[in-house]
Write an enzyme that holds these catalytic residues in place. Structure first.
Site, PDB file in Angstrom:
ATOM      1  CE  LYS A  14     -64.193  43.275  35.009  1.00 27.13           C
ATOM      2  NZ  LYS A  14     -62.794  43.015  35.352  1.00 27.13           N
ATOM      3  NE  ARG A  89     -65.039  43.037  41.048  1.00 23.72           N
ATOM      4  CZ  ARG A  89     -64.863  44.008  40.155  1.00 23.72           C
ATOM      5  NH1 ARG A  89     -65.865  44.684  39.694  1.00 23.72           N
ATOM      6  NH2 ARG A  89     -63.644  44.278  39.728  1.00 23.72           N
ATOM      7  NE  ARG A 128     -56.361  50.404  35.420  1.00 26.26           N
ATOM      8  CZ  ARG A 128     -57.417  49.632  35.641  1.00 26.26           C
ATOM      9  NH1 ARG A 128     -58.371  49.544  34.727  1.00 26.26           N
ATOM     10  NH2 ARG A 128     -57.516  48.923  36.736  1.00 26.26           N
ATOM     11  NE  ARG A 134     -58.561  51.579  39.001  1.00 24.82           N
ATOM     12  CZ  ARG A 134     -59.375  50.689  38.466  1.00 24.82           C
ATOM     13  NH1 ARG A 134     -59.953  50.961  37.303  1.00 24.82           N
ATOM     14  NH2 ARG A 134     -59.606  49.542  39.052  1.00 24.82           N
ATOM     15  NE  ARG A 145     -57.909  45.664  41.315  1.00 24.07           N
ATOM     16  CZ  ARG A 145     -57.344  46.372  40.332  1.00 24.07           C
ATOM     17  NH1 ARG A 145     -56.174  46.961  40.526  1.00 24.07           N
ATOM     18  NH2 ARG A 145     -57.942  46.489  39.180  1.00 24.07           N
TER      19      ARG A 145
HETATM   20  P1  B4P Z   1     -59.950  46.639  32.238  1.00 21.84           P
HETATM   21  O1  B4P Z   1     -59.980  45.180  32.429  1.00 21.84           O
HETATM   22  O2  B4P Z   1     -60.887  47.195  31.233  1.00 21.84           O
HETATM   23  O3  B4P Z   1     -60.080  47.138  33.719  1.00 21.84           O
HETATM   24  P2  B4P Z   1     -61.347  47.399  34.601  1.00 21.84           P
HETATM   25  O4  B4P Z   1     -62.623  47.265  33.864  1.00 21.84           O
HETATM   26  O5  B4P Z   1     -61.097  48.708  35.176  1.00 21.84           O
HETATM   27  O6  B4P Z   1     -61.396  46.219  35.652  1.00 21.84           O
HETATM   28  P3  B4P Z   1     -61.092  46.139  37.190  1.00 21.84           P
HETATM   29  O7  B4P Z   1     -61.662  44.822  37.573  1.00 21.84           O
HETATM   30  O8  B4P Z   1     -59.660  46.356  37.401  1.00 21.84           O
HETATM   31  O9  B4P Z   1     -61.776  47.343  37.968  1.00 21.84           O
HETATM   32  P4  B4P Z   1     -63.237  47.740  38.461  1.00 21.84           P
HETATM   33  O10 B4P Z   1     -63.344  49.187  38.188  1.00 21.84           O
HETATM   34  O11 B4P Z   1     -64.309  46.860  37.904  1.00 21.84           O
HETATM   35  O12 B4P Z   1     -58.550  47.222  31.745  1.00 21.84           O
HETATM   36  C1  B4P Z   1     -57.361  47.148  32.455  1.00 21.84           C
HETATM   37  C2  B4P Z   1     -56.194  47.729  31.647  1.00 21.84           C
HETATM   38  O13 B4P Z   1     -55.886  46.875  30.555  1.00 21.84           O
HETATM   39  C3  B4P Z   1     -56.451  49.104  31.042  1.00 21.84           C
HETATM   40  O14 B4P Z   1     -55.328  49.889  31.237  1.00 21.84           O
HETATM   41  C4  B4P Z   1     -56.678  48.843  29.558  1.00 21.84           C
HETATM   42  O15 B4P Z   1     -56.260  49.903  28.742  1.00 21.84           O
HETATM   43  C5  B4P Z   1     -55.795  47.610  29.340  1.00 21.84           C
HETATM   44  N1  B4P Z   1     -56.288  46.757  28.245  1.00 21.84           N
HETATM   45  C6  B4P Z   1     -57.580  46.440  27.988  1.00 21.84           C
HETATM   46  N2  B4P Z   1     -57.658  45.608  26.923  1.00 21.84           N
HETATM   47  C7  B4P Z   1     -56.358  45.394  26.516  1.00 21.84           C
HETATM   48  C8  B4P Z   1     -55.777  44.607  25.452  1.00 21.84           C
HETATM   49  N3  B4P Z   1     -56.521  43.870  24.610  1.00 21.84           N
HETATM   50  N4  B4P Z   1     -54.420  44.594  25.342  1.00 21.84           N
HETATM   51  C9  B4P Z   1     -53.653  45.328  26.188  1.00 21.84           C
HETATM   52  N5  B4P Z   1     -54.154  46.091  27.194  1.00 21.84           N
HETATM   53  C10 B4P Z   1     -55.489  46.121  27.363  1.00 21.84           C
HETATM   54  O16 B4P Z   1     -63.206  47.465  40.058  1.00 21.84           O
HETATM   55  C11 B4P Z   1     -62.372  48.173  40.948  1.00 21.84           C
HETATM   56  C12 B4P Z   1     -62.783  47.903  42.399  1.00 21.84           C
HETATM   57  O17 B4P Z   1     -64.139  48.376  42.646  1.00 21.84           O
HETATM   58  C13 B4P Z   1     -62.834  46.454  42.871  1.00 21.84           C
HETATM   59  O18 B4P Z   1     -61.548  45.967  43.252  1.00 21.84           O
HETATM   60  C14 B4P Z   1     -63.815  46.561  44.064  1.00 21.84           C
HETATM   61  O19 B4P Z   1     -63.165  47.071  45.220  1.00 21.84           O
HETATM   62  C15 B4P Z   1     -64.826  47.589  43.614  1.00 21.84           C
HETATM   63  N6  B4P Z   1     -66.004  46.987  42.963  1.00 21.84           N
HETATM   64  C16 B4P Z   1     -66.409  47.225  41.678  1.00 21.84           C
HETATM   65  N7  B4P Z   1     -67.512  46.503  41.392  1.00 21.84           N
HETATM   66  C17 B4P Z   1     -67.803  45.780  42.514  1.00 21.84           C
HETATM   67  C18 B4P Z   1     -68.805  44.813  42.823  1.00 21.84           C
HETATM   68  N8  B4P Z   1     -69.726  44.442  41.923  1.00 21.84           N
HETATM   69  N9  B4P Z   1     -68.807  44.248  44.060  1.00 21.84           N
HETATM   70  C19 B4P Z   1     -67.921  44.619  44.983  1.00 21.84           C
HETATM   71  N10 B4P Z   1     -66.926  45.526  44.759  1.00 21.84           N
HETATM   72  C20 B4P Z   1     -66.868  46.097  43.524  1.00 21.84           C
END
Ligand code: B4P
Length: 190
Positions: A14, A89, A128, A134, A145
């Protein structure tokens, strides 16, 4: 104005794709995860409150997230549109987002659901962890998660399918190939 939601489990890509789409269409990228991590990095009262919750891989409360979103949307009335990454979410977050959009005379144009199997998700997030360190990318927290996603977030796919907004995209493949598929979808929206 185009408003998009990038939807999918942790590690689906995402954040990765949201940044690229925001550049391509000149949209404002809102990552709630980045906003919260920034609060933690600056040790604000909010950051101190959410740190342990995020370190456990749990969701921060709806009230906090909805307030954050409301304030970002109100401050950026002049943008071409938003890409919501990591929000909503939960169903209450999705309902609040609908209200906010309605108040601004806006709507969600599409929800892009990035689909990736659990084995690949775990592999990416552990990778990652090696690159960025992280604190929520340990094996135990990643599993939590993923189960939080299954129990509290995945229901939103149905919520948005009923509104006819969901575009399912295979999230496995190269970042650029997936981006091309997404641009194929978003270029047709208005
Ligand atoms: P991404 O999937 O891009 O990870 P993310 O956006 O950081 O999602 P995530 O759900 O983990 O975290 P968020 O910050 O939203 O990429 C993951 C990895 O995959 C990267 O290393 C990337 O390089 C790699 N990758 C991507 N595409 C690839 C491909 N095609 N092939 C290979 N590798 C690839 O949330 C973190 C925390 O914040 C939550 O757990 C929660 O505690 C809190 N939070 C955030 N929003 C919230 C909400 N709305 N409500 C409540 N809590 C919330």
């Amino acid at each position: 104005m185009i408003n998009l939601i990038l939807f999918g489990p942790p590690g689906a890509g995402k954040g990765t794709q949201a940044k690229k789409l925001a550049d391509r269409h000149n949209l404002m990228h809102i990552s709630t995860g980045d906003i919260l991590r920034n609060e933690i990095a600056q040790s604000t009262p909010l950051g101190l409150k959410v740190k342990d919750i995020m370190d456990r891989g749990e969701l921060v409360s709806d009230a906090i997230l909805i307030e954050i979103l409301r304030s970002v949307i109100e401050k950026h009335k002049d943008v071409n549109g938003f890409i919501f990454d990591g929000f909503p979410r939960t169903v209450p977050q999705a309902e609040a987002l609908e209200d906010m959009m309605r108040q601004e005379g806006q709507k969600i144009a599409a929800v892009i659901s990035l689909e990736v199997n659990e084995e690949e998700l775990i592999k990416r997030l552990l990778n990652r962890a090696l690159e960025l360190g992280r604190s929520d990318d340990t094996e135990e927290v990643i599993k939590n998660r993923l189960s939080v996603y299954t129990n509290q977030t995945s229901v939103l796919k149905q919520f948005y399918t009923e509104k006819g907004l969901v575009h399912i995209v295979n999230g496995i493949g190269s970042i650029d190939d997936i981006f091309s598929v997404l641009v194929g979808i978003t270029s047709k929206l208005n």
